[in-house]
Design a protein around this motif. Structure first.
Motif, PDB file in Angstrom:
ATOM      1  N   THR B  70      31.565  22.337 -31.955  1.00  0.00           N
ATOM      2  CA  THR B  70      31.531  22.672 -32.607  1.00  0.00           C
ATOM      3  C   THR B  70      32.386  21.050 -33.086  1.00  0.00           C
ATOM      4  OG1 THR B  70      33.945  23.429 -32.821  1.00  0.00           O
ATOM      5  CG2 THR B  70      32.273  24.711 -33.073  1.00  0.00           C
ATOM      6  N   ASN B  71      33.172  20.093 -33.359  1.00  0.00           N
ATOM      7  CA  ASN B  71      33.497  19.096 -33.899  1.00  0.00           C
ATOM      8  C   ASN B  71      33.406  17.909 -33.006  1.00  0.00           C
ATOM      9  OD1 ASN B  71      34.485  20.992 -36.077  1.00  0.00           O
ATOM     10  ND2 ASN B  71      36.045  21.154 -34.767  1.00  0.00           N
ATOM     11  N   PRO B  72      33.678  16.873 -33.597  1.00  0.00           N
ATOM     12  CA  PRO B  72      33.582  16.087 -32.526  1.00  0.00           C
ATOM     13  C   PRO B  72      34.762  15.754 -31.464  1.00  0.00           C
ATOM     14  CG  PRO B  72      33.509  14.494 -35.042  1.00  0.00           C
ATOM     15  CD  PRO B  72      33.203  16.074 -34.497  1.00  0.00           C
ATOM     16  N   ALA B  73      33.853  15.302 -30.560  1.00  0.00           N
ATOM     17  CA  ALA B  73      35.919  15.376 -29.787  1.00  0.00           C
ATOM     18  C   ALA B  73      37.163  14.551 -30.575  1.00  0.00           C
ATOM     19  CB  ALA B  73      35.603  14.579 -27.946  1.00  0.00           C
ATOM     20  N   THR B  74      38.001  14.278 -30.203  1.00  0.00           N
ATOM     21  CA  THR B  74      38.901  13.480 -30.382  1.00  0.00           C
ATOM     22  C   THR B  74      39.285  12.560 -29.393  1.00  0.00           C
ATOM     23  OG1 THR B  74      40.482  15.570 -31.586  1.00  0.00           O
ATOM     24  CG2 THR B  74      41.806  13.247 -30.912  1.00  0.00           C
ATOM     25  N   HIS B  75      39.161  11.590 -29.030  1.00  0.00           N
ATOM     26  CA  HIS B  75      39.358  10.480 -28.251  1.00  0.00           C
ATOM     27  C   HIS B  75      40.489  10.543 -27.848  1.00  0.00           C
ATOM     28  CE1 HIS B  75      37.863   6.772 -25.813  1.00  0.00           C
ATOM     29  NE2 HIS B  75      39.461   6.215 -25.759  1.00  0.00           N
ATOM     30  N   SER B  76      40.850  10.491 -26.443  1.00  0.00           N
ATOM     31  CA  SER B  76      42.419  10.171 -26.029  1.00  0.00           C
ATOM     32  C   SER B  76      42.093   9.926 -24.774  1.00  0.00           C
ATOM     33  CB  SER B  76      42.628  11.764 -26.087  1.00  0.00           C
ATOM     34  OG  SER B  76      44.185  11.428 -25.595  1.00  0.00           O
ATOM     35  N   THR B  77      42.680   8.951 -24.335  1.00  0.00           N
ATOM     36  CA  THR B  77      42.235   8.584 -22.299  1.00  0.00           C
ATOM     37  C   THR B  77      43.841   9.265 -21.670  1.00  0.00           C
ATOM     38  OG1 THR B  77      43.415   6.670 -22.805  1.00  0.00           O
ATOM     39  CG2 THR B  77      41.409   6.778 -22.844  1.00  0.00           C
ATOM     40  N   GLY B  78      45.134  10.003 -22.766  1.00  0.00           N
ATOM     41  CA  GLY B  78      46.698  10.201 -21.594  1.00  0.00           C
ATOM     42  C   GLY B  78      47.225  10.674 -22.840  1.00  0.00           C
ATOM     43  N   HIS B  79      47.897  10.757 -22.136  1.00  0.00           N
ATOM     44  CA  HIS B  79      49.589  10.075 -22.388  1.00  0.00           C
ATOM     45  C   HIS B  79      51.216  10.456 -21.868  1.00  0.00           C
ATOM     46  CE1 HIS B  79      53.098  11.011 -25.485  1.00  0.00           C
ATOM     47  NE2 HIS B  79      53.104  10.934 -26.448  1.00  0.00           N
ATOM     48  N   ARG B  80      51.086   9.125 -20.816  1.00  0.00           N
ATOM     49  CA  ARG B  80      52.492   8.866 -20.182  1.00  0.00           C
ATOM     50  C   ARG B  80      54.080   9.791 -21.130  1.00  0.00           C
ATOM     51  NH1 ARG B  80      53.458   3.594 -17.317  1.00  0.00           N
ATOM     52  NH2 ARG B  80      51.511   2.845 -18.828  1.00  0.00           N
ATOM     53  N   GLY B  81      53.749  10.331 -21.904  1.00  0.00           N
ATOM     54  CA  GLY B  81      55.057  10.984 -22.189  1.00  0.00           C
ATOM     55  C   GLY B  81      55.023  12.188 -21.654  1.00  0.00           C
ATOM     56  N   ALA B  82      53.567  12.376 -21.978  1.00  0.00           N
ATOM     57  CA  ALA B  82      53.389  14.568 -21.352  1.00  0.00           C
ATOM     58  C   ALA B  82      53.451  14.051 -19.929  1.00  0.00           C
ATOM     59  CB  ALA B  82      52.091  14.726 -21.737  1.00  0.00           C
ATOM     60  N   GLU B  83      52.445  13.505 -19.334  1.00  0.00           N
ATOM     61  CA  GLU B  83      52.409  13.380 -18.102  1.00  0.00           C
ATOM     62  C   GLU B  83      53.884  13.829 -16.920  1.00  0.00           C
ATOM     63  OE1 GLU B  83      49.443  12.731 -15.992  1.00  0.00           O
ATOM     64  OE2 GLU B  83      48.310  13.086 -17.390  1.00  0.00           O
ATOM     65  N   PHE B  84      54.891  13.081 -17.591  1.00  0.00           N
ATOM     66  CA  PHE B  84      56.092  12.257 -17.355  1.00  0.00           C
ATOM     67  C   PHE B  84      56.908  14.279 -17.540  1.00  0.00           C
ATOM     68  CE2 PHE B  84      56.183   7.874 -17.601  1.00  0.00           C
ATOM     69  CZ  PHE B  84      56.734   8.051 -16.194  1.00  0.00           C
ATOM     70  N   ALA B  85      56.912  14.515 -18.711  1.00  0.00           N
ATOM     71  CA  ALA B  85      56.833  16.243 -19.208  1.00  0.00           C
ATOM     72  C   ALA B  85      56.648  17.281 -18.133  1.00  0.00           C
ATOM     73  CB  ALA B  85      56.460  16.253 -20.330  1.00  0.00           C
ATOM     74  N   TRP B  86      55.248  16.951 -18.182  1.00  0.00           N
ATOM     75  CA  TRP B  86      55.024  18.225 -17.362  1.00  0.00           C
ATOM     76  C   TRP B  86      55.317  18.556 -15.882  1.00  0.00           C
ATOM     77  CZ3 TRP B  86      50.426  17.643 -20.554  1.00  0.00           C
ATOM     78  CH2 TRP B  86      49.606  17.188 -19.868  1.00  0.00           C
ATOM     79  N   THR B  87      55.090  16.764 -15.239  1.00  0.00           N
ATOM     80  CA  THR B  87      56.043  16.170 -13.947  1.00  0.00           C
ATOM     81  C   THR B  87      57.125  17.124 -13.505  1.00  0.00           C
ATOM     82  OG1 THR B  87      53.793  14.928 -14.174  1.00  0.00           O
ATOM     83  CG2 THR B  87      55.673  14.505 -11.888  1.00  0.00           C
TER      84      THR B  87
END
Lengths: 565, 266
Positions: B70-87
């Protein structure tokens, strides 16, 4: 350069030149069709097994009723065909050979002649394996894991004579071919990348093939050694795996000093990494497709690379979880259990990153994308029974039951096959210049996705009810009787799912000749294989530049082509 | 298509939850002391993993449905905090599960210290039958010799019992495993030809019997009754029919049965 002249000669015309080709694309296709042939046999065997479990006395036309040893021979050959000649051959041999050089901007694999040799050895291995069906005693019955003494003693059962020797010969050839192939992959990635294709600009598919090749190199060499020892126990009077005082059919064997557990250690030191050899290319491709069709960069590219490296490394430290009830020292279970749990962490990281890649994307639900999404779903379902089986106390109950059959079929079988299908639908336009039929593709997806769950989810419950695996008939044990309706359901689900694969074959072979012509970049993808293979290849950016702010198109090609337009 | 996928994943999760709650097909009723820890561990593991399963599948379905073309995608290559959190979160969950599992395993394997009151039984797996040997009043298992094995001469000969050994004189070999209720039973598992596996689902006990090894296992049955012992390791063409009976009887009945066995052999 010498490379170039070698490559040029390999494309020389003539039938012989085309069959014995050194062209990585031809070899890739040869592996592809070999794995389809192997899958057809493997699936036919599973249909026969499912039929026999539910109607044990029914006679088949031209065949009669299936005897216990025939069932076990089918089971052994099904496992061997699927694991070696489908799950190892298709993702790595077929897609890896075809697309790895293209994606890194190499003109060829590093050793084209070796590559050709790998394929022909693999084909020979396939033929030798199939020949085991036609010798006296038939194919071996000891399962694809071949635990001695059953596998080491020819008199221990029908098929354990010549049939077993042919199995050893086949897998010996296969190991050799895989080792040659993996050396080729490793050197090609390290040495033949286009100058500006840095490691951190590699598509995740290439990372997956690269790590898989390293695993193959280390795992298949060990299996090769193990089957050589097994062969010597059978024919050279050695006793690596057979202890003293073994009595088979009333005859005392002249062996002394061997250990049946040594085989299990060697086999699973190969066998567990083999699971990752089958699934890593699927993981790489899934990352690639989720990004391409969500029109969004892979979320956490580096985390994905590190997670695959971690899975590869940890994969060599968990083999003992196949042996919790084997008689291995119970203390060893502590270490293997912990390492197995730890390997769940990088697997979970991958899943989180896949979900985050989809999040706020602009998702195009193409057929390959459906299979990539299916891969994630099946990977989660199959993966989550891992932390159950990783606990020795629970494995003591579930080991060698249908729960394990459900677990490994979902995580390494169905998930890897989802990857193979995704790859086929995705790269078909590149391989054959045509498109596959979309309607048939969606129908095939739904039959496979729903069918796989209908087959394998109920198997967890069979296992929880204590149903042992590898039983050729369910007539003898009383507590199995209430489970028969569930077995019947699984058989019907299997028949329907198998019929659904006809849609795939039809689509594949029809589209190869009659499909709509496809343009050069059918999916609006970014990586090098979708561009004109112009020289010199220049790489100007990473592999997943979708919806970059300020860019005109929603994708930017790695080669920088069309940037100006 | 996105909606169909969401529906499919919702049906998958709801169906799975239903089957796990309804327990139409489930583990048979527990009849051993140590199995309680296994069942407890299984329930808590299922609960934790079940939550992860539902969250992951539903998130997958929802994301595909919500962000379909539907909408154009939001550009995002990652998030260091998120990676640390779920790890960190998954590492904590998995290591905690592992530690809990290790404790259960230690309990099962070690159990209570061996006592002279324990019943000793030697289990021998052969293609395709189980044999159970009781040491008799002397409490000692006599020698066996591979050369003496002859299954056509009855149970004792089937495991190659050495008639010349004085300790073997009072050994009794049976084709059913008879044990008293509420008494610790210590098994020594042997295999004569190929690997077999002793499996009684009601006891939550499975242990391979391996040629050349003397593998230990133990259990304490809590309920009278007959239970099936099956073979869980592929052992040849008769694997599917290699089974025997575990008979749990009262202490009195057990004493009576033992006297009968001794009388019959005399």
């Amino acid at each position: 350069m010498s490379d170039q002249s070698r490559t040029d000669r390999s494309t020389a015309p003539g039938l012989l030149g085309r069959v014995f080709s050194r062209d990585h694309k031809v070899i890739g296709l040869q592996y592809f069709f070999l794995s389809i042939a192997a899958a057809l046999v493997g699936v036919a065997l599973s249909a026969l097994m499912r039929f026999h479990l539910v109607w044990p006395d029914a006679a088949l036309p031209f065949f009669g009723s299936i005897k216990p040893e025939q069932y076990l021979a089918m089971l052994t050959m099904h496992g061997t065909l699927m694991i070696f000649f489908v799950l190892t051959t298709a993702p790595q041999g077929a897609f890896g050979n075809y697309f790895l050089p293209l994606q890194i901007g190499a003109r060829e694999m590093a050793f084209p002649r070796l590559n050709m040799l790998s394929f022909w050895l693999t084909l020979l291995a396939f033929l030798v394996l199939l020949s085991a069906f036609f010798v006296g005693g038939g194919a071996p019955i000891s399962g694809w894991t071949h635990y001695p003494p059953l596998s080491a003693v020819p008199s221990a059962g029908p098929g354990q004579g010549l049939g077993m020797d042919l199995w050893i010969a086949s897998i010996g050839l296969f190991c050799f071919a895989s080792v040659l192939g993996s050396i080729n992959f490793i050197v090609t990635v390290l040495d033949r990348r286009a100058p500006s294709m840095t490691m951190m600009r590699l598509p995740l598919t290439v990372w997956a093939w690269f790590i898989t090749a390293i695993l193959s190199l280390l795992a298949f060499t060990v299996l090769h050694a193990a089957i050589l020892l097994l062969f010597m126990d059978r024919h050279a009077g050695t006793s690596f795996f057979v202890p003293e005082g073994v009595v088979v059919n009333g005859n005392v064997l002249q062996h002394a000093g061997g250990s049946p557990l040594l085989w299990q250690h060697l086999f699973w030191f190969f066998g567990h990494p083999e699971v990752y050899i089958a699934i890593l290319p699927g993981m790489g491709l899934t990352s690639h497709l989720l990004s391409t069709f969500a029109r969004k960069p892979v979320f956490g590219y580096r985390a994905m690379v590190y997670a695959m490296l971690a899975i590869g490394a940890l994969g060599f430290m968990v083999w003992g979880h196949h042996m919790f009830v084997s008689g291995m020292n119970p203390f060893a279970a502590f270490a293997f259990s912990l390492m197995t749990m730890v390997i769940g962490v990088p697997s979970a990281i991958k899943t989180f990153n896949w979900l985050a890649t989809l999040w706020r994307g602009s998702i195009r639900l193409t057929v390959p994308m459906m299979f990539a999404i299916g891969f994630v779903s099946v990977f989660v379902t199959g993966g989550l029974s891992g932390p159950i089986l990783a606990q020795p106390a629970l494995d003591m109950y579930l080991h060698d039951t249908y729960f394990v059959v459900a677990h490994f079929h979902l995580i390494m079988g169905v998930a890897a096959v989802m990857g193979i299908f995704a790859g086929t639908y995705f790269w078909f336009p590149k391989m054959f210049g045509r498109q596959m039929n979309t309607k048939l593709g969606y129908a095939h997806f739904w039959m496979t996705f729903v069918g796989a769950y209908a087959i394998f989810l109920p198997m967890h419950f069979l296992g929880m009810a204590g149903h042992p695996r590898r039983y050729s008939q369910l007539t003898e044990v009383h507590f199995l009787q209430p489970l028969l309706p569930l077995q019947r359901f699984i058989t019907f689900a299997a028949f329907i799912t198998i019929a659904g694969q006809g849609l795939f074959l039809l689509n594949l072979f029809w589209s190869m000749r009659k499909g709509q012509p496809a343009n050069d970049n059918h999916w609006e993808a970014t990586t090098l294989e979708w561009g004109a293979q112009r020289e010199p290849l220049d790489v100007v950016r990473g592999p997943y530049e979708f919806n970059v702010p300020g860019a005109k198109a929603d994708f930017l090609k790695q080669s920088g082509e069309e940037d100006a337009s | 298509m996105a909606r169909a996928l969401l529906v499919a994943l919702v049906v998958l999760t709801c169906g799975t939850i239903y089957l796990f709650i309804a327990k139409i097909w489930w583990m048979p009723a527990l009849v051993s002391v140590s199995g309680a820890a296994v069942d407890r561990e299984f329930s808590s593991t299922l609960l934790i993993l079940g939550v992860v399963f539902v969250l992951a599948q539903i998130a997958l379905g929802l994301f595909v449905w919500k962000y379909r073309n539907t909408n154009p995608a939001t550009h995002s290559t990652g998030h260091r905090g998120a990676e640390f959190a779920w790890t960190a979160i998954t590492a904590t969950i998995f290591v905690a599960l592992s530690l809990a599992g290790e404790r259960t395993w230690a309990e099962l394997r070690n159990g209570q210290p061996a006592s002279t009151q324990d019943l000793q039984v030697e289990v021998t797996g052969t293609q395709f039958a189980w044999y159970f040997r009781y040491p008799g009043p002397d409490g000692k298992f006599g020698a066996t010799r591979p050369e003496s094995v002859d299954a056509s001469l009855g149970s004792a000969a089937a495991i190659g019992l050495d008639a010349g050994d004085p300790a073997a004189k009072d050994d009794r070999v049976t084709s059913a495993l008879v044990v008293p209720v509420n008494r610790e039973v210590r098994l020594q598992l042997h295999a004569q030809d190929v690997i077999h596996s002793f499996f009684v689902p009601e006891l939550r006990l499975k242990q391979d019997a391996v040629p050349g090894l003397n593998v230990q296992a133990h259990f304490q049955a809590t309920n009278l009754g007959d239970y099936e012992i099956v073979c869980a390791e592929l052992c040849g063409l008769g694997h599917y029919r290699m089974h025997a009976i575990l008979r749990v009887v009262s202490e009195d009945d057990f004493q009576r049965w033992q006297r009968q066995q001794e009388g019959a052999a005399r």
